[in-house]
Design a protein around this motif. Structure first.
Motif, PDB file in Angstrom:
ATOM      1  N   ARG A   1      -5.923   0.596 -10.529  1.00 33.51           N
ATOM      2  CA  ARG A   1      -4.553   0.357 -10.961  1.00 33.51           C
ATOM      3  C   ARG A   1      -3.624   0.836  -9.873  1.00 33.51           C
ATOM      4  NH1 ARG A   1      -3.792   2.040 -17.370  1.00 33.51           N
ATOM      5  NH2 ARG A   1      -4.767   0.155 -18.228  1.00 33.51           N
ATOM      6  N   TRP A   2      -2.522   0.129  -9.752  1.00 32.03           N
ATOM      7  CA  TRP A   2      -1.513   0.626  -8.823  1.00 32.03           C
ATOM      8  C   TRP A   2      -0.729   1.751  -9.487  1.00 32.03           C
ATOM      9  CZ3 TRP A   2      -0.380  -5.082  -9.195  1.00 32.03           C
ATOM     10  CH2 TRP A   2       0.323  -5.390 -10.359  1.00 32.03           C
ATOM     11  N   SER A   3       0.136   2.402  -8.723  1.00 30.02           N
ATOM     12  CA  SER A   3       0.855   3.566  -9.238  1.00 30.02           C
ATOM     13  C   SER A   3       2.303   3.527  -8.777  1.00 30.02           C
ATOM     14  CB  SER A   3       0.182   4.860  -8.762  1.00 30.02           C
ATOM     15  OG  SER A   3       0.860   6.002  -9.257  1.00 30.02           O
ATOM     16  N   ASN A   4       3.214   3.203  -9.695  1.00 30.94           N
ATOM     17  CA  ASN A   4       4.639   3.327  -9.402  1.00 30.94           C
ATOM     18  C   ASN A   4       5.041   4.796  -9.421  1.00 30.94           C
ATOM     19  OD1 ASN A   4       6.043   0.585  -9.211  1.00 30.94           O
ATOM     20  ND2 ASN A   4       4.733   0.300 -11.002  1.00 30.94           N
ATOM     21  N   ASN A   5       6.137   5.100  -8.757  1.00 31.39           N
ATOM     22  CA  ASN A   5       6.547   6.503  -8.656  1.00 31.39           C
ATOM     23  C   ASN A   5       7.024   7.055 -10.006  1.00 31.39           C
ATOM     24  OD1 ASN A   5       8.908   4.894  -8.563  1.00 31.39           O
ATOM     25  ND2 ASN A   5      10.047   6.508  -7.524  1.00 31.39           N
ATOM     26  N   LEU A   6       6.723   8.320 -10.215  1.00 22.73           N
ATOM     27  CA  LEU A   6       7.140   9.019 -11.425  1.00 22.73           C
ATOM     28  C   LEU A   6       8.602   9.435 -11.307  1.00 22.73           C
ATOM     29  CD1 LEU A   6       6.535  10.494 -14.130  1.00 22.73           C
ATOM     30  CD2 LEU A   6       5.732  12.433 -12.768  1.00 22.73           C
ATOM     31  N   VAL A   7       9.342   9.310 -12.396  1.00 21.57           N
ATOM     32  CA  VAL A   7      10.729   9.768 -12.461  1.00 21.57           C
ATOM     33  C   VAL A   7      10.862  10.722 -13.642  1.00 21.57           C
ATOM     34  CG1 VAL A   7      13.114   9.098 -12.908  1.00 21.57           C
ATOM     35  CG2 VAL A   7      11.716   7.759 -11.337  1.00 21.57           C
TER      36      VAL A   7
ATOM     37  N   LEU B   1       0.814  -1.215   0.000  1.00 22.16           N
ATOM     38  CA  LEU B   1       0.000   0.000   0.000  1.00 22.16           C
ATOM     39  C   LEU B   1       0.847   1.264   0.000  1.00 22.16           C
ATOM     40  CD1 LEU B   1      -2.754  -1.110   2.525  1.00 22.16           C
ATOM     41  CD2 LEU B   1      -3.115  -0.590   0.106  1.00 22.16           C
ATOM     42  N   THR B   2       1.922   1.272   0.757  1.00 23.47           N
ATOM     43  CA  THR B   2       2.730   2.491   0.882  1.00 23.47           C
ATOM     44  C   THR B   2       3.718   2.679  -0.250  1.00 23.47           C
ATOM     45  OG1 THR B   2       4.304   1.322   2.312  1.00 23.47           O
ATOM     46  CG2 THR B   2       2.531   2.566   3.393  1.00 23.47           C
ATOM     47  N   ARG B   3       3.738   1.750  -1.203  1.00 26.15           N
ATOM     48  CA  ARG B   3       4.653   1.870  -2.335  1.00 26.15           C
ATOM     49  C   ARG B   3       3.954   2.007  -3.678  1.00 26.15           C
ATOM     50  NH1 ARG B   3       6.905  -0.234   1.889  1.00 26.15           N
ATOM     51  NH2 ARG B   3       9.135   0.037   2.275  1.00 26.15           N
ATOM     52  N   ILE B   4       2.886   1.267  -3.902  1.00 21.28           N
ATOM     53  CA  ILE B   4       2.240   1.355  -5.216  1.00 21.28           C
ATOM     54  C   ILE B   4       0.745   1.697  -5.139  1.00 21.28           C
ATOM     55  CG2 ILE B   4       3.917  -0.107  -6.388  1.00 21.28           C
ATOM     56  CD1 ILE B   4       1.912  -2.414  -6.196  1.00 21.28           C
ATOM     57  N   PHE B   5       0.260   2.013  -3.940  1.00 19.86           N
ATOM     58  CA  PHE B   5      -1.099   2.534  -3.783  1.00 19.86           C
ATOM     59  C   PHE B   5      -1.054   3.843  -2.999  1.00 19.86           C
ATOM     60  CE2 PHE B   5      -1.808  -1.927  -4.675  1.00 19.86           C
ATOM     61  CZ  PHE B   5      -2.935  -1.920  -5.486  1.00 19.86           C
ATOM     62  N   PRO B   6      -0.218   4.795  -3.429  1.00 16.34           N
ATOM     63  CA  PRO B   6      -0.054   6.036  -2.667  1.00 16.34           C
ATOM     64  C   PRO B   6      -1.306   6.905  -2.648  1.00 16.34           C
ATOM     65  CG  PRO B   6       0.995   6.240  -4.806  1.00 16.34           C
ATOM     66  CD  PRO B   6       0.581   4.798  -4.668  1.00 16.34           C
TER      67      PRO B   6
ATOM     68  N   PRO C   1       0.391  11.385  -5.951  1.00 12.99           N
ATOM     69  CA  PRO C   1       1.838  11.189  -6.010  1.00 12.99           C
ATOM     70  C   PRO C   1       2.584  12.084  -6.981  1.00 12.99           C
ATOM     71  CG  PRO C   1       0.650   9.282  -6.887  1.00 12.99           C
ATOM     72  CD  PRO C   1      -0.352  10.126  -6.182  1.00 12.99           C
ATOM     73  N   GLU C   2       1.990  12.380  -8.161  1.00 12.10           N
ATOM     74  CA  GLU C   2       2.695  13.237  -9.114  1.00 12.10           C
ATOM     75  C   GLU C   2       2.900  14.649  -8.572  1.00 12.10           C
ATOM     76  OE1 GLU C   2      -0.633  11.452 -11.708  1.00 12.10           O
ATOM     77  OE2 GLU C   2      -0.191  11.540  -9.561  1.00 12.10           O
TER      78      GLU C   2
ATOM     79  N   LEU D   1      20.530  14.764 -13.560  1.00  8.26           N
ATOM     80  CA  LEU D   1      19.731  14.325 -12.420  1.00  8.26           C
ATOM     81  C   LEU D   1      18.580  13.429 -12.837  1.00  8.26           C
ATOM     82  CD1 LEU D   1      19.272  17.819 -10.703  1.00  8.26           C
ATOM     83  CD2 LEU D   1      20.943  16.075 -10.031  1.00  8.26           C
ATOM     84  N   THR D   2      18.066  12.681 -11.867  1.00  5.83           N
ATOM     85  CA  THR D   2      16.731  12.108 -11.984  1.00  5.83           C
ATOM     86  C   THR D   2      15.936  12.595 -10.778  1.00  5.83           C
ATOM     87  OG1 THR D   2      17.389  10.067 -10.841  1.00  5.83           O
ATOM     88  CG2 THR D   2      17.434  10.056 -13.251  1.00  5.83           C
ATOM     89  N   LEU D   3      14.733  13.076 -11.062  1.00  5.73           N
ATOM     90  CA  LEU D   3      13.813  13.504 -10.013  1.00  5.73           C
ATOM     91  C   LEU D   3      12.912  12.311  -9.732  1.00  5.73           C
ATOM     92  CD1 LEU D   3      14.823  16.145 -11.440  1.00  5.73           C
ATOM     93  CD2 LEU D   3      12.648  17.177 -10.750  1.00  5.73           C
ATOM     94  N   GLN D   4      13.103  11.696  -8.574  1.00  5.21           N
ATOM     95  CA  GLN D   4      12.426  10.441  -8.259  1.00  5.21           C
ATOM     96  C   GLN D   4      11.324  10.664  -7.247  1.00  5.21           C
ATOM     97  OE1 GLN D   4      15.210   7.303  -7.332  1.00  5.21           O
ATOM     98  NE2 GLN D   4      16.697   7.991  -8.859  1.00  5.21           N
ATOM     99  N   GLY D   5      10.083  10.334  -7.660  1.00  3.08           N
ATOM    100  CA  GLY D   5       8.946  10.523  -6.780  1.00  3.08           C
ATOM    101  C   GLY D   5       9.107   9.770  -5.467  1.00  3.08           C
ATOM    102  N   VAL D   6       8.794  10.441  -4.371  1.00  5.42           N
ATOM    103  CA  VAL D   6       8.930   9.871  -3.031  1.00  5.42           C
ATOM    104  C   VAL D   6       7.612   9.197  -2.640  1.00  5.42           C
ATOM    105  CG1 VAL D   6       9.284  10.413  -0.592  1.00  5.42           C
ATOM    106  CG2 VAL D   6      10.697  11.522  -2.341  1.00  5.42           C
ATOM    107  N   THR D   7       7.650   7.910  -2.378  1.00  7.34           N
ATOM    108  CA  THR D   7       6.461   7.169  -1.986  1.00  7.34           C
ATOM    109  C   THR D   7       6.104   7.455  -0.530  1.00  7.34           C
ATOM    110  OG1 THR D   7       7.702   5.241  -1.213  1.00  7.34           O
ATOM    111  CG2 THR D   7       7.117   5.316  -3.568  1.00  7.34           C
ATOM    112  N   PRO D   8       4.873   7.123  -0.094  1.00  7.51           N
ATOM    113  CA  PRO D   8       4.541   7.273   1.328  1.00  7.51           C
ATOM    114  C   PRO D   8       5.491   6.508   2.242  1.00  7.51           C
ATOM    115  CG  PRO D   8       2.532   7.027   0.060  1.00  7.51           C
ATOM    116  CD  PRO D   8       3.672   6.794  -0.894  1.00  7.51           C
TER     117      PRO D   8
END
Length: 352
Positions: free
Chosen positions: A182-188, A146-151, A244-245, A194-201
């Motif tokens: 649908r689940w949601s992986n973090n946006l990069v 839940l805290t990684r792909i269902f933010p 998340p975005e 650089l890579t701007l990496q979305g921070v999960t819950p």
């Protein structure tokens, strides 16, 4: 991953003498046998994506069981595919991302692990429901997912009941039934350096205390501003308003995979299409143009969305370095009523 597979095989291993074919798996159209094979297919498919570093599509192969392989054989294949997937996760470097179609066409090792665990938990539930078995996985597995792909899903009474509701398999008091999910992986978002990496819950929870959020930081990081921002992200998640975005991004250098700061939005764009951005860098990373580079990329991404017309930043009147970052990123100072802050704006390009 190993724990999820072990729980699945342990439970279903006690009923391999029963007929699985022709017995519908819960609410699925598949029978229990087909669903068990599907678990194995998912595990090896994800292992292939991650191990092969696939970037544009799925690795073109299929899994099939030998003719005559019974239910025990199906569980053996699940165990083996789970072991292969776990090995792929452990050996994949932190920065590796591989193709997955939604929502942003890639996932890192943690995202693939969460997707694999989800497949095992949910389909073990489906098979158990079809066979009349009682099944409830370990709460930490559900929380991991839940805290990684269902933010975008607000926590509920228990992690398992929340996951079942979020995937159309259960009900929660006060919440409408889920019919599509649908689940949601973090946006990069990538830049030259650089890579701007979305921070999960999950990462936000760790960052808001004394952890590193799963990132390798340069000396001195993360700074206090990042920890405060991460705490706000997790609070939004708890309140069910996190998108998340429009959250926080860790700024990670391509050259060494080290996090140097954070940047993100205070929330979703308002009714007028205005969204506020904030940022900070570890002291050792300042003066190299990283903040300007990241701000240009994040602002361009935001203004490329139909709901955004203006990106806003408020900065202390005596913070000249931050004001220079905003100016270099194309922001313009506008009148502000706050006596302690200056306001800068970057607007969408004039269509005319």
């Amino acid at each position: 991953m190993e724990q999820a597979v072990a729980e699945c095989v342990g439970l279903l291993g006690a009923v391999t003498d029963r007929a699985w074919e022709g017995v519908r798996a819960g609410r699925l159209e598949w029978d229990c046998r087909e669903t068990a094979v599907h678990i194995a297919e998912d595990l090896i498919a994800y292992a292939g994506q991650l191990a092969g570093r696939e970037q544009d599509a799925y690795t073109p192969f299929e899994l099939s069981l030998e003719e005559g392989a019974g239910n025990t054989g199906a569980l053996r294949v699940i165990s083996t595919m789970g072991a292969l997937f776990a090995a792929a996760i452990r050996t994949a470097p932190r920065e590796v991302r591989a193709f997955h179609p939604y929502p942003f066409r890639s996932a890192n090792r943690e995202g693939f692990a969460a997707m694999g665990v989800t497949e095992v938990l949910l389909h073990t539930h489906d098979i158990s429901e079809g066979l009349g078995l009682s099944y409830e996985p370990a709460p930490e597995l559900c929380d991991f997912v839940l805290t990684r792909i269902f933010p975008h899903v607000q926590p509920g009474p228990t992690p398992w009941s929340t996951l079942l509701w979020a995937t159309g398999r259960g009900e929660l008091p006060g919440r409408a039934p889920v019919t599509h999910w649908r689940w949601s992986n973090n946006l990069v978002i990538g830049t030259e350096r650089l890579t701007l990496q979305g921070v999960t819950p999950a990462a936000a929870t760790d960052l808001s205390t004394v952890g590193d959020g799963g990132f390798a930081w340069i000396e001195g990081g993360p700074v206090e501003g990042t920890r405060i921002g991460a705490g706000l992200v997790y609070k939004q998640y708890e309140d069910g308003v996190h998108r998340p975005e429009w959250g926080m991004y860790a700024l990670v250098r391509r050259e060494d995979g080290r996090a140097i700061g954070a940047m993100g939005f205070h929330g979703v764009p308002d009714a007028a299409g205005r969204v506020e951005v904030g940022y900070d860098l570890v002291e050792g990373a300042r003066g190299h143009g990283y903040a300007t580079e990241a701000l240009r990329a994040l602002s361009a991404w935001a203004l490329g969305r139909r709901e955004t017309r203006t990106v806003v930043a408020n900065v202390e009147r005596d913070n000249l370095p931050s004001q220079n970052v905003l100016a270099r990123a194309g922001f313009t100072q506008v009148p502000a009523e706050d006596p302690e802050h200056l306001t800068y704006e970057l607007r969408e390009p004039d269509e005319g």
